[in-house]
Design a protein around this motif. Structure first.
Motif, PDB file in Angstrom:
ATOM      1  N   VAL A  14      35.926  14.051  20.566  1.00  0.00           N
ATOM      2  CA  VAL A  14      35.886  12.627  20.908  1.00  0.00           C
ATOM      3  C   VAL A  14      37.042  11.889  20.248  1.00  0.00           C
ATOM      4  O   VAL A  14      37.744  11.073  20.874  1.00  0.00           O
ATOM      5  N   LEU A  15      37.313  12.171  18.974  1.00  0.00           N
ATOM      6  CA  LEU A  15      38.382  11.468  18.247  1.00  0.00           C
ATOM      7  C   LEU A  15      39.755  11.840  18.797  1.00  0.00           C
ATOM      8  O   LEU A  15      40.643  10.980  18.938  1.00  0.00           O
ATOM      9  N   VAL A  16      39.977  13.128  19.090  1.00  0.00           N
ATOM     10  CA  VAL A  16      41.274  13.542  19.639  1.00  0.00           C
ATOM     11  C   VAL A  16      41.516  12.899  20.995  1.00  0.00           C
ATOM     12  O   VAL A  16      42.610  12.433  21.312  1.00  0.00           O
ATOM     13  N   THR A  17      40.460  12.882  21.823  1.00  0.00           N
ATOM     14  CA  THR A  17      40.612  12.238  23.135  1.00  0.00           C
ATOM     15  C   THR A  17      40.925  10.763  22.993  1.00  0.00           C
ATOM     16  O   THR A  17      41.817  10.220  23.682  1.00  0.00           O
ATOM     17  N   ALA A  18      40.225  10.091  22.082  1.00  0.00           N
ATOM     18  CA  ALA A  18      40.490   8.664  21.876  1.00  0.00           C
ATOM     19  C   ALA A  18      41.893   8.437  21.329  1.00  0.00           C
ATOM     20  O   ALA A  18      42.603   7.492  21.737  1.00  0.00           O
ATOM     21  N   THR A  19      42.356   9.306  20.422  1.00  0.00           N
ATOM     22  CA  THR A  19      43.706   9.165  19.874  1.00  0.00           C
ATOM     23  C   THR A  19      44.758   9.370  20.958  1.00  0.00           C
ATOM     24  O   THR A  19      45.755   8.626  21.039  1.00  0.00           O
ATOM     25  N   GLY A  43      36.433  -2.089  22.078  1.00  0.00           N
ATOM     26  CA  GLY A  43      35.806  -1.420  23.210  1.00  0.00           C
ATOM     27  C   GLY A  43      35.975   0.084  23.146  1.00  0.00           C
ATOM     28  O   GLY A  43      35.048   0.845  23.457  1.00  0.00           O
ATOM     29  N   GLY A  44      37.170   0.543  22.731  1.00  0.00           N
ATOM     30  CA  GLY A  44      37.393   1.972  22.587  1.00  0.00           C
ATOM     31  C   GLY A  44      36.499   2.581  21.516  1.00  0.00           C
ATOM     32  O   GLY A  44      35.945   3.676  21.690  1.00  0.00           O
ATOM     33  N   LEU A  45      36.349   1.870  20.390  1.00  0.00           N
ATOM     34  CA  LEU A  45      35.470   2.355  19.332  1.00  0.00           C
ATOM     35  C   LEU A  45      34.027   2.425  19.801  1.00  0.00           C
ATOM     36  O   LEU A  45      33.309   3.409  19.545  1.00  0.00           O
ATOM     37  N   GLY A  46      33.583   1.388  20.531  1.00  0.00           N
ATOM     38  CA  GLY A  46      32.220   1.412  21.052  1.00  0.00           C
ATOM     39  C   GLY A  46      32.007   2.546  22.025  1.00  0.00           C
ATOM     40  O   GLY A  46      30.962   3.217  22.012  1.00  0.00           O
ATOM     41  N   VAL A  50      29.296   5.616  21.655  1.00  0.00           N
ATOM     42  CA  VAL A  50      28.306   5.896  22.682  1.00  0.00           C
ATOM     43  C   VAL A  50      28.402   7.344  23.145  1.00  0.00           C
ATOM     44  O   VAL A  50      27.391   8.068  23.283  1.00  0.00           O
ATOM     45  N   ILE A  51      29.651   7.807  23.407  1.00  0.00           N
ATOM     46  CA  ILE A  51      29.828   9.188  23.855  1.00  0.00           C
ATOM     47  C   ILE A  51      29.357  10.168  22.791  1.00  0.00           C
ATOM     48  O   ILE A  51      28.691  11.171  23.077  1.00  0.00           O
ATOM     49  N   ASP A  52      29.701   9.875  21.523  1.00  0.00           N
ATOM     50  CA  ASP A  52      29.285  10.744  20.432  1.00  0.00           C
ATOM     51  C   ASP A  52      27.759  10.801  20.317  1.00  0.00           C
ATOM     52  O   ASP A  52      27.168  11.867  20.116  1.00  0.00           O
ATOM     53  N   ALA A  53      27.092   9.627  20.444  1.00  0.00           N
ATOM     54  CA  ALA A  53      25.635   9.592  20.348  1.00  0.00           C
ATOM     55  C   ALA A  53      24.985  10.375  21.484  1.00  0.00           C
ATOM     56  O   ALA A  53      24.007  11.108  21.282  1.00  0.00           O
ATOM     57  N   ARG A  57      22.721  13.621  20.977  1.00  0.00           N
ATOM     58  CA  ARG A  57      21.339  13.590  21.450  1.00  0.00           C
ATOM     59  C   ARG A  57      21.039  14.778  22.347  1.00  0.00           C
ATOM     60  O   ARG A  57      19.992  15.419  22.228  1.00  0.00           O
ATOM     61  N   VAL A  58      21.955  15.095  23.245  1.00  0.00           N
ATOM     62  CA  VAL A  58      21.754  16.234  24.141  1.00  0.00           C
ATOM     63  C   VAL A  58      21.771  17.542  23.352  1.00  0.00           C
ATOM     64  O   VAL A  58      20.958  18.444  23.568  1.00  0.00           O
TER      65      VAL A  58
END
Length: 315
Positions: A14-19, A43-46, A50-53, A57-58
């Protein structure tokens, strides 16, 4: 893959994709930060959170189901085993938990079988001693009282007759207790006759009115299963007479597709959320020994109903 590395790699992805999106995308951050830039970064942090959660969860859902099974499993009330799902070590962890439940149930069943076998043997021994020793002693006392009463003066004879009646009542009570400890009628006449004797005895001793119904084509259950059915019915009727404050009880034994079903119902005050005592625990242990299903709950219109489903075949 260990759970630690799974969570770490999910977060890293998730962090690499966001970076990469922030680095290669048209969005830049100036100094001081503009309002539009702050909104984009927030918005990107949110979105990352959300994606991480969602991913966590899954990924951890099988562990949540396993934790729920750990807190709700009761060896006296078998439930379906947790479904094996997930990736990495999670399926093996669930399989290990299911194997542990199987082992615990087998060990508990073995220890319960030994305890109940010893209990039945002790009941038979006490019943024999009551019948052979105490019963014979009281019978001799009755004969002596009769002989003394025949020779006693008239004013004493009436009192001796009263003592005779009291002794005779005590002898009858001892014989009744001996029959309850060792159901000879079950061994000699079979399950149906033994259950009929139970209901008749309940009505005859100032208890609730009891009625029994039996199907005509009941299959043979075997000695162990018949004893379990008898003991469960005996415990149900005893609880009805002592605790339920009922005026009527009904016992039935009918044939089902998988075997036979014992049904005991009363119109008493019901369970009222009371904790299960030693009697109900004993019924559950006996049911587990023969692979039977035991259900205890409120009856329609008030009271309590107990269902014991006994399968035909090997326990």
């Amino acid at each position: 893959m260990f759970l630690f590395w799974r969570i770490f790699l999910l977060n890293a992805a998730v962090l690499v994709t966001a970076t990469g999106v922030l680095t290669l995308g048209p969005v830049t951050v100036s100094t001081p930060v503009l309002l539009t830039e702050a909104l984009v970064v927030t918005g990107g942090l949110g979105a990352m959170l959300v994606i991480d959660a969602v991913l966590l969860r899954v990924g951890l859902a099988p562990l949540d189901r396993l934790a729920h099974a750990m807190t709700t499993t009761d060896l006296l009330k078998p439930h379906p085993r947790p479904a094996v799902s997930g990736r990495g070590h999670i399926p093996e962890l669930i399989r290990a938990f299911n194997r542990m439940l199987d082992r615990l149930e087998a060990e508990r069943g073995l220890s319960a079988a030994r305890a109940l076998s010893a209990q039945e043997a002790e009941r038979s021994r006490i019943a024999r001693e009551l019948h052979d020793e105490v019963g014979q002693t009281l019978t001799a006392v009755l004969l002596d009282l009769k002989r003394v009463a025949d020779q006693a003066p008239e004013d004493v004879r009436a009192e001796l007759r009263q003592v005779q009646e009291t002794t005779r009542a005590g002898l009858d009570e001892i014989r009744r207790i001996a029959r309850r400890l060792r159901p000879g009628v079950l061994e000699e006449l079979g399950l149906t006759s033994a259950l009929k004797a139970l209901t008749a005895e309940m009505s005859a001793h100032d208890g609730p009115t009891a009625r029994s119904r039996f199907d005509q084509d009941l299959p043979a259950l075997g000695e162990e299963k018949e004893l379990v059915v008898y003991r469960v019915a005996q415990e149900c009727l005893t609880n009805t007479a002592r605790h339920a404050r009922a005026t009527h009880a009904e016992l039935s034994l009918r044939r089902t597709g998988a075997g036979v079903e014992l049904l005991v119902r009363d119109n008493g005050r019901g369970l009222r959320g009371a904790e299960e005592g030693a009697g109900i625990t004993g019924m559950r242990e006996r049911a587990l020994l023969i692979g039977a299903d035991l259900e205890i709950g409120p009856a329609e219109g008030g009271g309590t109903v107990v269902r014991l489903g006994v399968p035909v075949g090997a326990p």
